[in-house]
Design an enzyme around this catalytic site. Structure first.
Site, short mmCIF file in Angstrom:
data_model
loop_
_atom_site.label_atom_id
_atom_site.label_comp_id
_atom_site.label_asym_id
_atom_site.label_seq_id
_atom_site.Cartn_x
_atom_site.Cartn_y
_atom_site.Cartn_z
N ASP A 1 0.85 -1.19 0.00
CA ASP A 1 0.00 0.00 0.00
C ASP A 1 0.88 1.24 0.00
OD1 ASP A 1 -2.99 0.84 0.51
OD2 ASP A 1 -1.74 2.18 1.71
N ASN B 1 -2.73 12.97 -3.88
CA ASN B 1 -3.81 13.46 -4.73
C ASN B 1 -4.25 14.86 -4.32
OD1 ASN B 1 -4.07 11.23 -6.47
ND2 ASN B 1 -5.36 10.12 -5.02
N HIS C 1 -4.84 14.57 -9.03
CA HIS C 1 -5.05 13.15 -9.35
C HIS C 1 -4.15 12.67 -10.49
CE1 HIS C 1 -8.46 12.31 -6.69
NE2 HIS C 1 -8.84 13.57 -6.92
N ASP D 1 -1.99 9.31 -10.45
CA ASP D 1 -1.95 8.28 -11.50
C ASP D 1 -0.52 7.96 -11.91
OD1 ASP D 1 -4.69 8.20 -11.44
OD2 ASP D 1 -4.98 9.42 -13.25
N GLU E 1 -4.87 2.38 -4.23
CA GLU E 1 -3.41 2.47 -4.16
C GLU E 1 -2.80 1.19 -3.63
OE1 GLU E 1 -4.93 4.29 -0.27
OE2 GLU E 1 -5.57 4.08 -2.35
#
Length: 402
Positions: free
Chosen positions: A250, A258, A263, A267, A293
């Site tokens: 994680d 973000n 965002h 990505d 994530e």
């Protein structure tokens, strides 16, 4: 095109067709024209026997036909024609056959009208390989050659070949060839359209399969595909009595990435971490995007201690990860890993890996935690709680195992 069935005499088949499956189909198409050549040569020889054709001309026609067939076969069988857009040489082959038929038409006497049937057969055979316009061009070329032959025969010997006979041959034979060419073009149009639709359908099926099995952002396997693989690997591990580990990875504070950088930056972080996993891990290790994530890593035939070493190496590299287009973004990851126990289900294995990940998060993040092994441990470990293991602990576990 489906593969050819297994031959009963492979040595003979390989000698005649070659070993490459695609080339074998091309050679077969050339060999399929053999009966047409055999009929043409038989007609020439028979016409000579009946006095309709001079023996010398009959031998020339038969020999030339055999030479053309042998040349086309040799060019296709040797692979020379593979460099061309049509490796079967359909158009030049068909034109050579039509020219030979026209030569027979000129050489024969009153029975020359039957030769037009051979031209029609050539067009029918070629339409399964040629493009629509090529089929039409073949028909137009045949009519032009027929017109030239009729004109030449009448000019050379108007008594034996009067104009009405020539125009009758040209009108009936030419119109028949043109009509057949139009029909052949229509069939070729349908074939080309079906081929295009088949390719589009194949591409669509490939796209659907990718959507069903691949995470479109990272290019990794998605959760659905990885679940199927995990079930299969568990069966393999039990059958062969080999270790198997599963890790949940994680990204720490991914929401902050973000929120602070957008965002798009998030990505790029996901894609960069996925690329790092593809480069750093073994080829047999499988990484999938598990959701958001979170990533899942499958490590087949790896004991827990070695899995921790691989995970910690990945964790350290993630700290140095350069995110394309976002140099100010730096991340860390936390991971929980569990080794498959005897008679353990996939859900139980994932639950222990998730508990280990939770422990890594709870104890400060940016670390790897192993779920407690079974047998000879405390009850808390056996029930699936997590044990924090740093690299010094890994070394101790490996020494104990030795």
């Amino acid at each position: 095109m489906p593969p050819l069935p297994s031959p009963r005499f492979p040595s003979l088949t390989n000698a005649l067709l070659g070993r490459h499956p695609r080339r074998q189909r091309h050679v077969l198409f050339v060999l399929a024209t053999g009966p047409l050549y055999a009929v043409s040569m038989a007609v020439a020889i028979q016409s000579s026997a009946f006095g309709l054709l001079a023996p010398t001309l009959a031998l020339i026609l038969a020999g030339t036909s055999l030479a053309v067939f042998t040349l086309v076969y040799a060019l296709v069988r040797s692979g020379w024609s593979a460099r061309l857009s049509d490796p079967v040489l359909t158009f030049p082959h068909a034109m050579a056959c039509i020219v030979l038929s026209m030569a027979a038409y000129v050489a024969l006497g009153s029975d020359r009208g039957n030769v037009i049937i051979l031209i029609a057969q050539t067009i029918v055979a070629a339409m399964f390989r040629l493009r629509p316009l090529q089929v039409l061009a073949l028909g137009c070329a045949s009519v032009l050659l027929l017109a030239a032959a009729v004109t030449g025969l009448h000019h050379h010997d108007p008594v034996s070949f009067p104009a009405p006979v020539g125009w009758l041959h040209l009108s009936v034979g030419g119109s028949t060839i043109l009509l057949l060419s139009l029909v052949a073009k229509w069939v070729s149009d349908i074939r080309v359209r079906l081929d295009r639709q088949a390719r589009e359908l194949k591409d669509a099926l490939t796209t659907v399969q990718q959507l069903a099995t691949t995470d479109m952002l990272t290019g990794l396997m998605n959760r659905r595909m990885m679940t199927e693989i995990l079930e299969r690997e568990i069966r393999q591990s039990v059958r062969h009595d080999t270790p198997m580990c599963v890790a949940l990875i994680d990204i720490d504070h991914f929401k902050h990435v973000n929120d602070r950088h957008g965002h798009a930056a998030g990505d790029e972080v996901l894609k960069a971490l996925a690329e790092l996993g593809r480069k750093d891990l073994r080829q047999v290790d499988l990484l999938a995007r598990w959701g958001g994530e979170e990533f899942l890593l499958l490590l087949p035939r790896v004991p827990l201690a070695d899995a921790l070493v691989a995970l910690d190496r990945l964790r350290l590299q993630a700290q140095q990860l350069a995110v394309p287009g976002h140099a100010s973004v730096h991340i860390s990851v936390s991971a929980g890993v569990a080794q498959l126990r005897e008679d353990e289900t996939l859900d139980a294995l994932l639950e222990r890996a998730d508990a280990a990940l939770y422990e890594a998060k709870r104890t400060g993040r940016n670390r790897c935690v192993a779920a407690g092994p079974s047998g000879g441990e405390s009850t808390a470990l056996a029930e699936g709680s997590a044990l924090l293991i740093d690299l010094r602990s890994v070394a101790r576990i490996q020494e104990d195992g030795a």
